[in-house]
Write a protein that holds these residues in place. Structure first.
Motif, mmCIF file in Angstrom:
data_model
loop_
_atom_site.group_PDB
_atom_site.id
_atom_site.type_symbol
_atom_site.label_atom_id
_atom_site.label_comp_id
_atom_site.label_asym_id
_atom_site.label_seq_id
_atom_site.Cartn_x
_atom_site.Cartn_y
_atom_site.Cartn_z
ATOM 1 N N GLY A 155 -8.866 -34.173 8.141
ATOM 2 C CA GLY A 155 -8.400 -34.488 9.484
ATOM 3 C C GLY A 155 -9.437 -34.405 10.576
ATOM 4 N N ARG A 156 -10.712 -34.261 10.240
ATOM 5 C CA ARG A 156 -11.736 -34.098 11.280
ATOM 6 C C ARG A 156 -13.089 -34.622 10.820
ATOM 7 N NH1 ARG A 156 -15.617 -30.191 13.029
ATOM 8 N NH2 ARG A 156 -15.617 -29.878 15.295
ATOM 9 N N LEU A 157 -13.797 -35.314 11.727
ATOM 10 C CA LEU A 157 -15.175 -35.742 11.516
ATOM 11 C C LEU A 157 -16.000 -35.372 12.738
ATOM 12 C CD1 LEU A 157 -14.637 -39.207 9.846
ATOM 13 C CD2 LEU A 157 -16.215 -37.469 8.976
ATOM 14 N N TYR A 158 -17.123 -34.725 12.486
ATOM 15 C CA TYR A 158 -18.036 -34.358 13.574
ATOM 16 C C TYR A 158 -19.403 -34.979 13.281
ATOM 17 C CZ TYR A 158 -21.256 -31.642 16.424
ATOM 18 O OH TYR A 158 -22.251 -31.271 17.288
ATOM 19 N N PHE A 159 -19.950 -35.702 14.270
ATOM 20 C CA PHE A 159 -21.241 -36.376 14.139
ATOM 21 C C PHE A 159 -22.251 -35.751 15.103
ATOM 22 C CE2 PHE A 159 -18.045 -39.436 12.946
ATOM 23 C CZ PHE A 159 -18.616 -40.260 11.997
ATOM 24 N N ARG A 160 -23.528 -35.769 14.700
ATOM 25 C CA ARG A 160 -24.586 -35.300 15.596
ATOM 26 C C ARG A 160 -25.900 -35.997 15.252
ATOM 27 N NH1 ARG A 160 -26.049 -28.984 16.691
ATOM 28 N NH2 ARG A 160 -24.200 -29.163 18.034
ATOM 29 N N SER A 161 -26.705 -36.300 16.286
ATOM 30 C CA SER A 161 -28.050 -36.853 16.139
ATOM 31 C C SER A 161 -28.999 -36.047 17.010
ATOM 32 C CB SER A 161 -28.090 -38.328 16.560
ATOM 33 O OG SER A 161 -27.336 -39.138 15.672
ATOM 34 N N VAL A 162 -30.090 -35.551 16.404
ATOM 35 C CA VAL A 162 -31.001 -34.672 17.131
ATOM 36 C C VAL A 162 -32.448 -35.102 16.915
ATOM 37 C CG1 VAL A 162 -29.414 -32.723 16.916
ATOM 38 C CG2 VAL A 162 -31.241 -32.996 15.258
ATOM 39 N N ARG A 163 -33.268 -34.780 17.890
ATOM 40 C CA ARG A 163 -34.708 -34.951 17.746
ATOM 41 C C ARG A 163 -35.266 -33.846 16.857
ATOM 42 N NH1 ARG A 163 -36.366 -35.303 24.011
ATOM 43 N NH2 ARG A 163 -34.695 -33.738 24.112
ATOM 44 N N GLY A 164 -36.301 -34.173 16.076
ATOM 45 C CA GLY A 164 -36.880 -33.188 15.181
ATOM 46 C C GLY A 164 -36.081 -33.056 13.903
ATOM 47 N N HIS A 165 -36.497 -32.154 13.045
ATOM 48 C CA HIS A 165 -35.875 -31.993 11.732
ATOM 49 C C HIS A 165 -35.075 -30.702 11.606
ATOM 50 C CE1 HIS A 165 -38.335 -35.085 9.186
ATOM 51 N NE2 HIS A 165 -37.424 -35.636 9.950
ATOM 52 N N ARG A 166 -34.525 -30.211 12.732
ATOM 53 C CA ARG A 166 -33.659 -29.044 12.694
ATOM 54 C C ARG A 166 -32.229 -29.477 13.033
ATOM 55 N NH1 ARG A 166 -36.152 -24.110 16.021
ATOM 56 N NH2 ARG A 166 -34.337 -23.137 15.002
ATOM 57 N N PRO A 167 -31.329 -29.522 12.037
ATOM 58 C CA PRO A 167 -29.953 -29.959 12.316
ATOM 59 C C PRO A 167 -29.253 -29.122 13.379
ATOM 60 C CG PRO A 167 -30.352 -29.824 9.959
ATOM 61 C CD PRO A 167 -31.529 -29.187 10.623
ATOM 62 N N GLN A 168 -29.623 -27.825 13.463
ATOM 63 C CA GLN A 168 -29.072 -26.934 14.485
ATOM 64 C C GLN A 168 -30.229 -26.496 15.384
ATOM 65 O OE1 GLN A 168 -25.916 -26.610 14.689
ATOM 66 N NE2 GLN A 168 -25.148 -27.120 12.661
ATOM 67 N N PRO A 169 -30.635 -27.324 16.333
ATOM 68 C CA PRO A 169 -31.821 -27.018 17.144
ATOM 69 C C PRO A 169 -31.587 -25.825 18.059
ATOM 70 C CG PRO A 169 -30.679 -28.916 18.043
ATOM 71 C CD PRO A 169 -30.002 -28.587 16.734
ATOM 72 N N SER A 170 -32.688 -25.151 18.403
ATOM 73 C CA SER A 170 -32.591 -23.994 19.289
ATOM 74 C C SER A 170 -32.344 -24.400 20.732
ATOM 75 C CB SER A 170 -33.875 -23.157 19.194
ATOM 76 O OG SER A 170 -35.009 -23.951 19.501
ATOM 77 N N SER A 171 -32.688 -25.640 21.070
ATOM 78 C CA SER A 171 -32.503 -26.130 22.433
ATOM 79 C C SER A 171 -31.451 -27.235 22.464
ATOM 80 C CB SER A 171 -33.818 -26.677 22.991
ATOM 81 O OG SER A 171 -33.622 -27.339 24.224
ATOM 82 N N ALA A 172 -30.519 -27.132 23.393
ATOM 83 C CA ALA A 172 -29.475 -28.152 23.513
ATOM 84 C C ALA A 172 -30.050 -29.504 23.896
ATOM 85 C CB ALA A 172 -28.431 -27.712 24.541
ATOM 86 N N SER A 173 -31.222 -29.518 24.519
ATOM 87 C CA SER A 173 -31.831 -30.776 24.938
ATOM 88 C C SER A 173 -32.254 -31.639 23.754
ATOM 89 C CB SER A 173 -33.039 -30.507 25.837
ATOM 90 O OG SER A 173 -34.044 -29.809 25.129
#
Length: 224
Positions: A155-173
């Motif tokens: 019942g849920r899908l969450y998508f994300r695209s980030v700069r760099g190769h850290r899926p959970q980056p330390s900076s929200a930017s």
């Protein structure tokens, strides 16, 4: 029926290399399994390339031999995809060869479906069904390394695209785009496979007449 005569080992999975000598979807396009269309470099990175062979353009696609189901699918890029030719589409997605639940298609795509001034990033769920949900975004220039992922849950899908190769980056930017969808179009798992392709919109050549190459450094899957 699609025929597969070549496979590769990439990121711990076996992937069949698509080959078709008559135009098929997406596109429709010709698809090549030649070493110049799909290959691994000495660092183990996957290269997909649209090539001009003789009088025709040939595209590239790889299909994981495993159906993975619920979990997190991560695609790590080592190519800048901000300015792909308007006729070129990069797809990172799941697909089933059966029609159930819109082919269980969950897409991350980089393309110019809405023209040169439109968005160049798309998160799409079951586009073969009428009224399908989609989120568009503008991927930024000057980014060679990036990771694009979705987490598929009941019942849920969450998508994300980030700069760099850290899926959970330390900076929200570093987070360029994200989207959560909880509606009825979330498909249940079945016989779908993760896939990656590089293809031509409507089967038409790149507007600049040049071959196109994209590098995927790795694929990761984390089960739910």
């Amino acid at each position: 029926m699609m025929q597969y005569t070549r496979s590769i080992q990439f990121s711990g999975y076996t992937w069949r290399v698509k080959r078709h000598t008559t135009p098929v979807g997406p596109g429709p396009n010709y698809f090549s399994d030649a070493d110049c269309s799909v290959w691994l470099d000495p660092r183990g990175r996957l290269h997909l390339k649209i090539t001009h062979t003789g009088s025709r353009w040939e595209c590239a696609e790889v299909i994981c031999t495993r159906s993975l189901g619920y979990g997190t699918y991560r695609f790590y890029l080592d190519s800048e995809v901000h300015a792909l030719d308007p006729k070129v589409v990069l797809g990172l997605f799941t697909w089933s060869d059966t029609r159930d639940f819109g082919y269980r298609e969950i897409d991350i795509e980089f393309a110019r479906f809405q023209g040169a001034t439109g968005p160049n990033g798309y998160y799409t769920i079951r586009p073969h069904d009428q009224g399908y949900p989609q989120h568009t975004f503008q991927w930024i220039a000057g980014v060679r390394q990036s990771v694009h992922w979705f987490r598929w849950e009941p019942g849920r899908l969450y998508f994300r695209s980030v700069r760099g190769h850290r899926p959970q980056p330390s900076s929200a930017s570093a987070i360029v785009a994200e989207w959560t969808y909880t509606g009825s179009f979330v498909p249940p798992p079945g016989d779908e496979n993760p896939r990656m392709n590089l293809w031509l919109l409507n089967g038409e050549p790149p507007t600049n007449g040049r071959e196109v190459e994209v590098i995927i450094s790795r694929f990761e899957f984390q089960p739910l």
